[in-house]
Write an enzyme that holds these catalytic residues in place. Sequence first.
Site, PDB file in Angstrom:
ATOM      1  N   LYS B  37       8.306   1.644  -3.110  1.00 13.40           N
ATOM      2  CA  LYS B  37       7.597   0.874  -2.699  1.00 13.40           C
ATOM      3  C   LYS B  37       6.145   1.047  -2.878  1.00 13.40           C
ATOM      4  O   LYS B  37       6.217   2.529  -2.938  1.00 13.40           O
ATOM      5  CB  LYS B  37       7.863   0.773  -1.055  1.00 13.40           C
ATOM      6  CG  LYS B  37       7.985   2.340  -0.668  1.00 13.40           C
ATOM      7  CD  LYS B  37       8.675   1.550   1.340  1.00 13.40           C
ATOM      8  CE  LYS B  37       8.378   3.294   1.652  1.00 13.40           C
ATOM      9  NZ  LYS B  37       6.973   3.263   2.996  1.00 13.40           N
ATOM     10  N   TYR B 253     -26.647   3.287   3.180  1.00  8.97           N
ATOM     11  CA  TYR B 253     -26.947   1.862   4.366  1.00  8.97           C
ATOM     12  C   TYR B 253     -26.801   2.963   6.084  1.00  8.97           C
ATOM     13  O   TYR B 253     -26.005   3.761   6.191  1.00  8.97           O
ATOM     14  CB  TYR B 253     -25.874   1.728   4.137  1.00  8.97           C
ATOM     15  CG  TYR B 253     -25.377   0.229   3.003  1.00  8.97           C
ATOM     16  CD1 TYR B 253     -26.125  -0.345   2.594  1.00  8.97           C
ATOM     17  CD2 TYR B 253     -24.102   0.792   2.247  1.00  8.97           C
ATOM     18  CE1 TYR B 253     -26.422  -1.480   1.738  1.00  8.97           C
ATOM     19  CE2 TYR B 253     -24.303  -0.186   1.124  1.00  8.97           C
ATOM     20  CZ  TYR B 253     -25.586  -1.174   1.140  1.00  8.97           C
ATOM     21  OH  TYR B 253     -25.441  -1.433  -0.527  1.00  8.97           O
TER      22      TYR B 253
END
Lengths: 363, 363
Positions: B37, B253
């Site tokens: 999956k 940042y």
Amino acid sequence: MSVLTQPTLEINLGCLLENFLTLQKLSKPSVAAAVVKDDAYGLGAKQVVELLYKYADCRHFFVAQAVEGEKIAPFADKAVIYVLQGMGQDNLEIFKQNPQLVPVVNCPEAFEFWKQNRLDKRQPVIHIETGLNRLGFREHELEALSQADKKEFSLVMSHLACGDEKDHFMNAYQLENFKRLKNTYFPDLPASLAASDGIFLGKDFQWNMVRLGAAMYGINTAPYRENQMKNVVSVTAPVLQIADLPKGQFVGYSATYRANTNRKVAIISIGYGDGLPRSLSNVGKVFFKNGGVLHEARIIGRVSMDNIICDITGIDNLQVGDTAYLAADFYTLDDMGRDAGTISYEIMSRLGKNPRFIRKYIK
Amino acid sequence: MSVLTQPTLEINLGCLLENFLTLQKLSKPSVAAAVVKDDAYGLGAKQVVELLYKYADCRHFFVAQAVEGEKIAPFADKAVIYVLQGMGQDNLEIFKQNPQLVPVVNCPEAFEFWKQNRLDKRQPVIHIETGLNRLGFREHELEALSQADKKEFSLVMSHLACGDEKDHFMNAYQLENFKRLKNTYFPDLPASLAASDGIFLGKDFQWNMVRLGAAMYGINTAPYRENQMKNVVSVTAPVLQIADLPKGQFVGYSATYRANTNRKVAIISIGYGDGLPRSLSNVGKVFFKNGGVLHEARIIGRVSMDNIICDITGIDNLQVGDTAYLAADFYTLDDMGRDAGTISYEIMSRLGKNPRFIRKYIK
């Protein structure tokens, strides 16, 4: 009642376009370039470029990697596509085959490479460092450039570290650095300093070209006030199962949640495999619209790969197949980012690349 | 010296196969099913299914969504592909067109849907809840099944909450529940309880079928001891730039890192846009091989979308174009998960889906 299994990601291109036009207006007469790196922050660079090229006459795009530029080139025939990571041995062929791509040159080594591999009809951008201390020429490296070197470039750019904090001292500091370095070394070149956040700091920051990214995608890049952008991304997923959770029972991996009273839970078909941050475990929110009322439910236990479990105690009449809202106008990715201990940028970048979504573009 | 721009994701299929065979041996005589999956945890379901089908005679696969099953069906002709989220209105057609797909039925509503839309030659799996409080029939719902109902199913399954903690009380509790419910309601059905982690809890947990996922991909699902699995995933990225970072300067940042002494930094071409968790900001590690010695460097400042900055002070002779190791045998995704405040599963699931990597499969 329906039985449904698959989550849905909805991208509102109409709102995205409106955001771009709003930002473009705010930053006039600067040229508005669109930042579509990272597959347009996960939302689909092809779709975003087609839209802006056609309906906003956007002719300047920024990507990070040449492979990203190559993918969008067919949808932006006459546009310039700037490549932020620059040109190197591993992408030279892509540059050669895509005449729209223009490299950003970030350091002397990359500039040497450019000079050894100049491409016809293209003039690179020079990236200068002004305080972020990430990519860009440092001042002593600018000093070392000859007059002939400086004539290689078509644009000088830099990038702000704290543009989303209006009064941060870094903004004035970087603006001063940018002014001084640009005027000293590239007095005649057009210049670009502001990304989305920089625009809101005022005209001084806008220069000749602005680089519109996050705000165009609906992110609030001026979080010191209400968002002026339209929300672009919505995420929903169906309720797979509803069950009682008896007092004393545990929920999810590592049994991190225990019911201290009898609760009712819904299991939803979305998980970190779809890009939902696992850090929403025990803190995230899910919403349901029920009888015209918006209900809020808490994620309990760990977010798993394919599912989350939420506490719906007190929300009546929910059924299997009902829609759970993970992100919407009333709970944006900015809100989710806050709850997940990160920023919406990171979540947006994750969600969009997951192939299990039913992906819907709204115009 | 080279100038390089693009990160690389390397998936060692040889090690993956070896892991599968080791786990298969450990859990004999149970049938070893492979959990693929979420695009095989991001590593490429097509490649993993082809490999296991051909070289390990694997004939049982688990996916979460029917759309995932549809994609791997052509590579696993004679295999059974179980769909964990089950069958519903939104994927019924996929089930009809892909006779290998067999739904897991998780609740009475899904069972009603099955009975209204039975598919030829297919018998669903019934999922029963034993303590995870996620998907699965609760006991009062099992009581309500008729004898005819019970004959619809081919397999009974459940899932452990704390299988990666050897002595967790939940393991014995869930095993007791599973025994009792299986023997009471489905005495004649084959049974499946253990995923990768459950195998290491001993024979009692293995039943008739084990579901091999995380450990096959190299994740340590028994973290109370050294990993017995081979590492499958390696991530590298080139150094884009090397620069001095003078004392007093900030990095990245929001200026979350400040240099208190003169430092030297390398800017690397990978970021959260490539799946590197942003929570590695100021805590993550990067490695360099230099003169036969492995050097460790700290990520400083925020992880950004396309780049990280790391402190290389004291590491001599590094150059632009050199390789930074983000994940490798000596620093696995389990290690990265620990540093990032999450689990390797989540990081693996993110990395593999990012199209900016040079993707290499090694056999």
